[in-house]
Design a protein around this motif. Sequence first.
Motif, PDB file in Angstrom:
ATOM      1  N   LEU A   1       0.980  -1.142   0.114  1.00  0.00           N
ATOM      2  CA  LEU A   1      -0.142   0.120  -0.160  1.00  0.00           C
ATOM      3  C   LEU A   1       0.718   1.261   0.050  1.00  0.00           C
ATOM      4  N   ILE A   2       0.800   1.874  -0.947  1.00  0.00           N
ATOM      5  CA  ILE A   2       1.735   3.276  -1.151  1.00  0.00           C
ATOM      6  C   ILE A   2       0.903   4.370  -0.485  1.00  0.00           C
ATOM      7  N   LYS A   3       1.424   5.283   0.271  1.00  0.00           N
ATOM      8  CA  LYS A   3       0.752   6.261   0.853  1.00  0.00           C
ATOM      9  C   LYS A   3       1.846   7.152   1.305  1.00  0.00           C
ATOM     10  N   PRO A   4       1.667   8.486   1.737  1.00  0.00           N
ATOM     11  CA  PRO A   4       2.580   9.414   2.324  1.00  0.00           C
ATOM     12  C   PRO A   4       2.966   8.788   3.653  1.00  0.00           C
ATOM     13  N   ALA A   5       4.289   9.006   4.169  1.00  0.00           N
ATOM     14  CA  ALA A   5       4.514   8.740   5.352  1.00  0.00           C
ATOM     15  C   ALA A   5       3.834   9.421   6.657  1.00  0.00           C
ATOM     16  N   THR A   6       3.256   8.766   7.364  1.00  0.00           N
ATOM     17  CA  THR A   6       2.565   9.468   8.498  1.00  0.00           C
ATOM     18  C   THR A   6       3.486  10.750   8.930  1.00  0.00           C
ATOM     19  N   GLY A   7       4.786  10.492   9.549  1.00  0.00           N
ATOM     20  CA  GLY A   7       5.350  11.770   9.907  1.00  0.00           C
ATOM     21  C   GLY A   7       5.806  12.687   9.190  1.00  0.00           C
ATOM     22  N   LEU A   8       5.356  12.773   7.975  1.00  0.00           N
ATOM     23  CA  LEU A   8       5.613  13.760   6.972  1.00  0.00           C
ATOM     24  C   LEU A   8       4.332  14.564   6.730  1.00  0.00           C
ATOM     25  N   VAL A   9       3.250  13.967   7.078  1.00  0.00           N
ATOM     26  CA  VAL A   9       1.839  14.584   7.006  1.00  0.00           C
ATOM     27  C   VAL A   9       1.725  15.544   7.927  1.00  0.00           C
ATOM     28  N   ARG A  10       1.383  16.681   7.787  1.00  0.00           N
ATOM     29  CA  ARG A  10       1.141  17.938   8.842  1.00  0.00           C
ATOM     30  C   ARG A  10      -0.414  18.105   9.042  1.00  0.00           C
ATOM     31  N   ASN A  11      -1.136  18.199   8.170  1.00  0.00           N
ATOM     32  CA  ASN A  11      -2.430  18.553   7.915  1.00  0.00           C
ATOM     33  C   ASN A  11      -3.264  17.227   7.160  1.00  0.00           C
ATOM     34  N   GLU A  12      -3.447  17.408   5.984  1.00  0.00           N
ATOM     35  CA  GLU A  12      -3.963  16.450   5.029  1.00  0.00           C
ATOM     36  C   GLU A  12      -2.856  15.712   4.064  1.00  0.00           C
ATOM     37  N   PRO A  13      -2.677  14.443   4.098  1.00  0.00           N
ATOM     38  CA  PRO A  13      -1.970  13.829   2.953  1.00  0.00           C
ATOM     39  C   PRO A  13      -2.146  14.535   1.455  1.00  0.00           C
ATOM     40  N   VAL A  14      -1.194  14.618   0.831  1.00  0.00           N
ATOM     41  CA  VAL A  14      -1.096  15.384  -0.711  1.00  0.00           C
ATOM     42  C   VAL A  14      -2.124  14.007  -1.403  1.00  0.00           C
ATOM     43  N   PHE A  15      -1.649  12.673  -1.272  1.00  0.00           N
ATOM     44  CA  PHE A  15      -1.953  11.775  -1.899  1.00  0.00           C
ATOM     45  C   PHE A  15      -2.903  10.893  -1.320  1.00  0.00           C
ATOM     46  N   ARG A  16      -3.979  10.114  -1.675  1.00  0.00           N
ATOM     47  CA  ARG A  16      -4.518   9.174  -1.128  1.00  0.00           C
ATOM     48  C   ARG A  16      -3.773   7.760  -1.128  1.00  0.00           C
ATOM     49  N   ALA A  17      -4.147   6.979  -0.398  1.00  0.00           N
ATOM     50  CA  ALA A  17      -3.290   5.510  -0.454  1.00  0.00           C
ATOM     51  C   ALA A  17      -3.785   4.798  -1.817  1.00  0.00           C
ATOM     52  N   PHE A  18      -2.808   3.917  -2.090  1.00  0.00           N
ATOM     53  CA  PHE A  18      -3.229   3.135  -3.305  1.00  0.00           C
ATOM     54  C   PHE A  18      -2.432   2.124  -3.450  1.00  0.00           C
ATOM     55  N   THR A  19      -2.725   1.042  -4.239  1.00  0.00           N
ATOM     56  CA  THR A  19      -1.686  -0.275  -4.414  1.00  0.00           C
ATOM     57  C   THR A  19      -1.270   0.048  -5.741  1.00  0.00           C
ATOM     58  N   TYR A  20       0.104  -0.654  -5.977  1.00  0.00           N
ATOM     59  CA  TYR A  20       0.842  -0.681  -6.979  1.00  0.00           C
ATOM     60  C   TYR A  20      -0.079  -0.746  -8.370  1.00  0.00           C
ATOM     61  N   PRO A  21      -0.693  -2.033  -8.218  1.00  0.00           N
ATOM     62  CA  PRO A  21      -1.544  -2.379  -9.682  1.00  0.00           C
ATOM     63  C   PRO A  21      -2.727  -1.347  -9.830  1.00  0.00           C
ATOM     64  N   GLU A  22      -3.037  -0.443  -9.037  1.00  0.00           N
ATOM     65  CA  GLU A  22      -4.119   0.479  -9.140  1.00  0.00           C
ATOM     66  C   GLU A  22      -3.203   1.444  -9.758  1.00  0.00           C
ATOM     67  N   PHE A  23      -2.235   1.763  -9.456  1.00  0.00           N
ATOM     68  CA  PHE A  23      -1.268   3.004 -10.064  1.00  0.00           C
ATOM     69  C   PHE A  23      -0.846   2.395 -11.647  1.00  0.00           C
ATOM     70  N   PHE A  24      -0.475   1.270 -11.662  1.00  0.00           N
ATOM     71  CA  PHE A  24      -0.154   0.770 -13.098  1.00  0.00           C
ATOM     72  C   PHE A  24      -1.281   0.613 -14.026  1.00  0.00           C
ATOM     73  N   LYS A  25      -2.679   0.272 -13.473  1.00  0.00           N
ATOM     74  CA  LYS A  25      -3.829   0.536 -14.428  1.00  0.00           C
ATOM     75  C   LYS A  25      -3.931   2.073 -14.899  1.00  0.00           C
ATOM     76  N   ALA A  26      -3.902   2.896 -13.864  1.00  0.00           N
ATOM     77  CA  ALA A  26      -4.102   4.448 -14.158  1.00  0.00           C
ATOM     78  C   ALA A  26      -2.897   4.893 -15.280  1.00  0.00           C
ATOM     79  N   PHE A  27      -1.778   4.173 -15.103  1.00  0.00           N
ATOM     80  CA  PHE A  27      -0.492   4.529 -16.045  1.00  0.00           C
ATOM     81  C   PHE A  27      -0.814   4.178 -17.197  1.00  0.00           C
ATOM     82  N   THR A  28      -1.116   2.899 -17.556  1.00  0.00           N
ATOM     83  CA  THR A  28      -1.159   2.212 -18.829  1.00  0.00           C
ATOM     84  C   THR A  28      -2.593   2.493 -19.420  1.00  0.00           C
ATOM     85  N   VAL A  29      -3.824   2.766 -18.701  1.00  0.00           N
ATOM     86  CA  VAL A  29      -4.960   2.947 -19.618  1.00  0.00           C
ATOM     87  C   VAL A  29      -5.512   4.385 -19.409  1.00  0.00           C
ATOM     88  N   GLY A  30      -5.615   4.923 -18.280  1.00  0.00           N
ATOM     89  CA  GLY A  30      -6.035   6.419 -18.438  1.00  0.00           C
ATOM     90  C   GLY A  30      -5.200   7.365 -18.636  1.00  0.00           C
TER      91      GLY A  30
END
Length: 336
Positions: A291-320
Amino acid sequence: MEILMSNWSNVECVPKTYIFPPESRPGKLEFPVCSDIPLIDLAHNHPAETIKQVIRACQEFGFFQVINHGVCENLMDDTMNIFKEFFKLPSEYKARFYSNDINKSCRIYSSTLSYDTEEFHYWRDNFTHRCHPLEDYIESWPDKPIKYREVVGEYTIETRKLLFKILEMICKGLGLERGYFDGEVSKTHLLSVNHHIPCPNPSLTLGMPVHSDPNLITLLQQCDVPGLQILKDGQWIGVQPLPHTLIVIPGLQLKVISNDKFITPVHRVVTHPKEARTTIGVFLGPSPESLIKPATGLVRNEPVFRAFTYPEFFKAFTVGAKCDAQLALNHFRNKP
């Protein structure tokens, strides 16, 4: 015509399927050379200062070069020579490894996703194989040239050590717990070698697409033939090869973990009219389960990115996003 261009001979013109649209071509043949790429001595007497240099390079430039990195120069030379010899082997031998199946652990190919369906082909052959655990994969590697498995096996071990050394420096620099990048987030270990034969008209084609690395972190060994370019301030600039220097590129997954503090550079490869060019890339990336997500210790308010798996990212990368890694990553940005 042979699909693998390393089997071509007497190439006098660029085939039509390798000619890019005018807006995507390099056009001119000479580009300015970048003179301010961070060059970091990993044997510096003050480790804390070296860590600061690494973090600064990741935040301000997007990649850096390292010297005194611990990978033996003779091993680097031997490995590069092994791959140059591999691409000269008879077509019948290389055909054993040809595949467009991205899940195959050891393969040679000449496309981005599918040679038969892509509109334009890139001027390269690529040879990729998995490397860790070494005993799980080495028997699937070529047994030619002689000592391939011995030399390349040692190279993957030593470059892996170096990448984890750099990741540990990043841990310290960001204030993360020791070993943060161990485990699933760096489980996938690939070696990827690009080979570009001389191109009769480099202004018409590209050796690799315009892209950002979608993995966690990359280590790149160039040969002495230029071709790598980065996009800086809206202009393409060349990265001059330096003997026995290794390039470190933070990937998009590291950009996410840093909560958008790191830059992941946009880069491409142009071809050369007279010289063949071979480069060796070593990639660490997440497992499908990670599960890829911003490291908790680097988030002050809201994380810049939501958590995702690498297959989710790769699908967005290759298709969308049609292989635009930065665009794919935007799919996972939280709205302000």
